[in-house]
Structure formats: structure tokens, C-alpha cells
Enzyme design. Structure first.
Site, mmCIF file in Angstrom:
data_model
loop_
_atom_site.group_PDB
_atom_site.id
_atom_site.type_symbol
_atom_site.label_atom_id
_atom_site.label_comp_id
_atom_site.label_asym_id
_atom_site.label_seq_id
_atom_site.Cartn_x
_atom_site.Cartn_y
_atom_site.Cartn_z
ATOM 1 C CE LYS A 1 -3.789 -2.300 2.428
ATOM 2 N NZ LYS A 1 -4.901 -2.307 3.582
ATOM 3 C CG ASN B 1 -2.100 -18.667 -2.907
ATOM 4 O OD1 ASN B 1 -1.430 -17.793 -2.547
ATOM 5 N ND2 ASN B 1 -2.365 -19.410 -1.856
ATOM 6 C CG PHE B 2 -3.776 -12.559 -2.365
ATOM 7 C CD1 PHE B 2 -3.893 -12.053 -0.877
ATOM 8 C CD2 PHE B 2 -2.582 -12.722 -2.729
ATOM 9 C CE1 PHE B 2 -2.868 -11.798 -0.274
ATOM 10 C CE2 PHE B 2 -1.394 -12.458 -2.006
ATOM 11 C CZ PHE B 2 -1.577 -12.041 -0.709
ATOM 12 N NE ARG C 1 -10.334 -5.453 -2.552
ATOM 13 C CZ ARG C 1 -10.648 -6.661 -2.509
ATOM 14 N NH1 ARG C 1 -11.723 -6.890 -3.379
ATOM 15 N NH2 ARG C 1 -10.208 -7.531 -1.690
ATOM 16 C CG ASP D 1 -4.506 -26.313 0.700
ATOM 17 O OD1 ASP D 1 -4.878 -25.576 -0.244
ATOM 18 O OD2 ASP D 1 -4.791 -25.935 1.870
#
Length: 407
Positions: free
Chosen positions: A75, A96-97, A104, A168
Site C-alpha cells: 500500500k 493465490n489471494f 484492488r 491443497d
């Protein structure tokens, strides 16, 4: 190694993404892990009450070998300049968000592709980037439940979870496969690819044989109801797990006549010629009764003489003594801050050899300075980024990532 020269920027945390990039780094790709100043999630949590080795999370150690760490505040106003310089010099971005998170932050697929049109952009999520479940959290146990895996496991004792993060880990392997395929395309055509993987698809893919058989058989849910010793709903007896005098063992696909002969059992001879699937519960119960008083050595001698398929059930401690695993060099002992920890090696060999190992980034930003300098940032620029809180690093880079193979 196979992927020497390939450069990857990784926005990955938890297991699916890091494990995928670990497969690629094992094969020679250079992976730069972008993580927050406090470190990725897997640095702060591990199973078995947050198990650690040398102060480092076991979860982190399971899926981040050979990745270099750049700790950065995404940020911060200067973060984009830093990250995009790395991306422009790389072949692939892996993340992998949850869908929309990197958009964003300014690092979504469209934004990255506009900066580097030939990028391989690999996105891994719980359910996919679109659709009714896209915004839901994707986690292994949830995926096991939603993919049918839990329902199909356990038999009469009821739905049972698999005892590891199966979705996973399989999802990671599929993601790595997609990235390697996209890289092969890039080398041939110079074009990038948007690779999309998700855990729900991985959970279903794990069960391809089971699901295709289920839909083809038209037996419905009743087929899942079975003696809990049967390993799957779709195999015939004696395919299952048995308690014996000194532990447990499994029998694979074995003809009833040969099994009865090997064990010299009149009770089992009674099942010769019967349907071993429709009568699976009665048959497995009979086999269990015959095996129960015998030791593994006694059973093995009988079954080996008839070339039948069987194995002892081994626990995690047994694996360290398993002669085939020792021969295959399945495990590797490494030093982590003065403590020896056992890792699971890359599962493949290339030209008869296992991939090497250089180390871990044991602290967030362990390689921030060297990564930026190699990307073309002058020493004064790196110092300014550190001073301004855009980038973070320990006092000095840790040689080799801070670990080395145990002698």
C-alpha cells in the site's frame, strides 16, 4: 535444472500457492516471494500447536524452500514501482489471494498484462475467479466437504476427512503443471497465458476414478454405505484395512481363490465364485476374522508365496526407517538456526538426480536488498526504500537464505 533462467514473482501464502512455487523452484526457477513486513501467514501458524524448528514455523518450512523473500508494504506509494520493475524482468506472476484482492492493490491480471503483455499470470483460488462461490473462503477441509471427498471416505462410520491437506497439495501440483505448460508455450511462441486453478476443481480431480465410476454404475448413495474396513466404496472386497495381531495391514486386489489358498481357509473358500462387490461386507468380515490372530510376518510369508498384493500399515516414525524411502532419498535433514529439521524432498528425479537445495528465507525480507540490487536499483535507492518504510529487511541479508543441508 529444467527451469534454470525462469523468473517468478510470487504473491502466495498458506499452502497451495507456496507449494506450487516450491515445485518450480526445485526445478530451477528463481522465485521471489512478495510478503508483508510481518511475513506471510504460514510464518505465523503451523499445526501441532504451532510446531517450530529453530524458531521457524513448520508450515513455512514445508512449502517455501529456495524462495527468496522481498518484504514490502504493497500500500506504500512506491510499492508499485518496485514490484513492477521485478515483474517486467520476470516470466510469471503467481498469486493465490481471494479473487479481486490483487486487483484492488494494482497487481491484478489486467494491470500486469498491460505492463508486460507476455506475462504468465497464474491465479489460484478456492472456487475460481467467477461464479456463485467465488468470494467464499477456500480452505482444504471446506474443499474436502464440498468436493464429495469426505462423503466418499469412511464407509459405515460416516463421512470422514482425509488426514492431510490433500486438496491443497494436489491443487499446488496442478497449478505448477499449468505454469510449466504456459512456460513451454512462451518459449515456443513468446506469448503469455492466464492460468487459473482452484481448490474445488483439485478436490474433484483427485477423485476422477471414483466419480466416473459412481456416475456410470448408477448405484446411487447406497453404494457408499459399506463396512468401514473397505478402503473405498467402489472396490470389491478384500480391498481394505485389517487389524492383525501386531498392528494393521492392507490387502489390495486379490482373487478370492488365491487368497483362500494362501491362507488355507475353509471360511474363505466359501466365497469363491460369489460376487465380491455385492457381497463385500460379508467377505471382508470373513477375511478380517482369518487375519486377526496372525502376525504380519506370518501373513507375509503366506501371501508372498502366492504373489498376492499386501502391505503393512506404517506410521510416520516407520517412514524414516523404510528401506525404499531411504534408497529414494525421500527425506532431507537441514539445519534451521542450529536445529535439524526433516524436509520432504521434491518427488521426482531428473536424469537420475534429485534437485538440490540452497535454503530458506528465514526472516521476512531476508533477500530484499539483493533482490532489488539485482533488479537494477542503486544502493542509494534501496537505502531510501528501506528508510521510507516501503521495503523491509533484516540488518543484513542472510547468506544462502539462512539454512544449509545438514552434514
Amino acid at each position: 535444472m529444467l527451469l534454470n533462467g525462469m523468473k517468478i514473482v510470487s504473491f502466495c501464502h498458506f499452502l497451495q500457492g507456496p507449494a506450487a512455487t516450491q515445485y518450480l523452484s526445485d526445478m530451477g526457477a528463481e522465485v521471489v516471494k512478495i510478503e508483508p513486513p510481518q511475513g506471510a501467514y504460514e510464518r505465523h501458524w503451523a499445526g501441532a500447536d504451532r510446531a517450530k524448528a529453530g524458531g521457524v514455523s513448520a508450515f513455512f518450512l514445508s512449502a517455501n524452500r529456495d524462495a527468496r523473500s522481498l518484504a514490502i508494504d504493497l500500500k506504500h506509494p512506491k510499492a508499485k514501482e518496485v514490484v513492477y520493475r521485478l515483474i517486467r524482468q520476470s516470466h510469471a506472476v503467481v498469486e493465490n489471494f481471494r479473487p479481486g484482492t490483487l486487483d484492488r492493490l494494482g497487481f491484478g491480471y489486467a494491470a500486469v498484462k498491460s505492463e508486460k503483455p507476455d506475462i504468465i499470470y497464474a491465479s489460484a483460488s478456492g472456487f475460481g475467479t467467477t461464479g456463485p462461490y467465488a468470494s467464499r473462503p477456500g480452505q482444504d477441509l471446506l474443499i474436502q466437504a464440498m468436493s464429495g471427498l469426505i462423503a466418499g471416505t469412511g464407509g459405515r462410520r460416516g463421512p470422514t476427512a482425509v488426514g492431510c491437506a490433500a486438496a491443497d497439495q494436489h491443487g499446488a501440483a496442478l497449478l505448477a503443471l499449468g505454469i510449466v505448460g504456459a512456460y513451454a508455450k512462451f518459449l515456443k511462441t513468446g506469448e503469455g497465458t492466464h492460468v487459473e486453478a482452484n481448490l474445488l476443481a483439485a478436490g474433484v480431480d483427485l477423485q476422477s476414478e471414483s466419480l466416473v465410476t459412481y456416475y456410470a454404475s448408477n448405484r446411487g448413495r447406497a453404494a457408499l454405505d459399506r463396512d468401514e474396513r473397505l478402503a473405498t466404496w467402489f472396490h470389491e472386497a478384500p480391498y481394505g484395512v485389517y487389524q492383525i495381531a501386531d498392528g494393521h495391514m492392507v490387502l489390495s486386489l486379490n482373487p478370492p481363490d488365491k487368497l483362500a489358498e494362501a491362507l488355507d481357509s475353509a471360511a474363505l473358500r466359501a466365497f469363491i465364485g460369489r460376487n465380491a462387490y455385492d457381497g463385500r461386507d460379508a467377505y471382508i468380515a470373513a477375511v478380517a476374522e482369518v487375519l486377526a490372530p496372525l502376525t504380519y510376518a506370518e501373513i507375509a510369508a503366506k501371501l508372498e508365496a502366492h504373489r498376492l498384493w499386501f502391505a503393512r500399515v506404517e506410521d510416520f516414525d516407520d517412514l524414516r526407517r523404510n528401506p525404499q524411502l531411504l534408497h529414494n532419498e525421500t527425506f532431507r535433514d537441514v539445519d534451521v538456526n542450529g536445529v535439524t529439521v526433516t524436509l520432504v524432498n521434491h518427488p521426482l528425479r531428473y536424469d537420475g538426480k534429485l534437485p538440490g537445495f540452497t535454503g530458506f528465507a528465514l526472516q521476512p525480507g531476508a533477500h530484499s536488498r539483493s533482490v532489488l540490487e539485482e533488479a537494477g536499483f542503486a544502493a542509494e535507492e534501496v537505502a531510501a526504500l528501506l528508510d521510507e518504510g516501503a521495503v523491509f529487511a533484516p540488518t543484513a541479508d542472510m547468506p544462502g537464505g539462512g539454512t544449509r543441508a545438514a552434514e
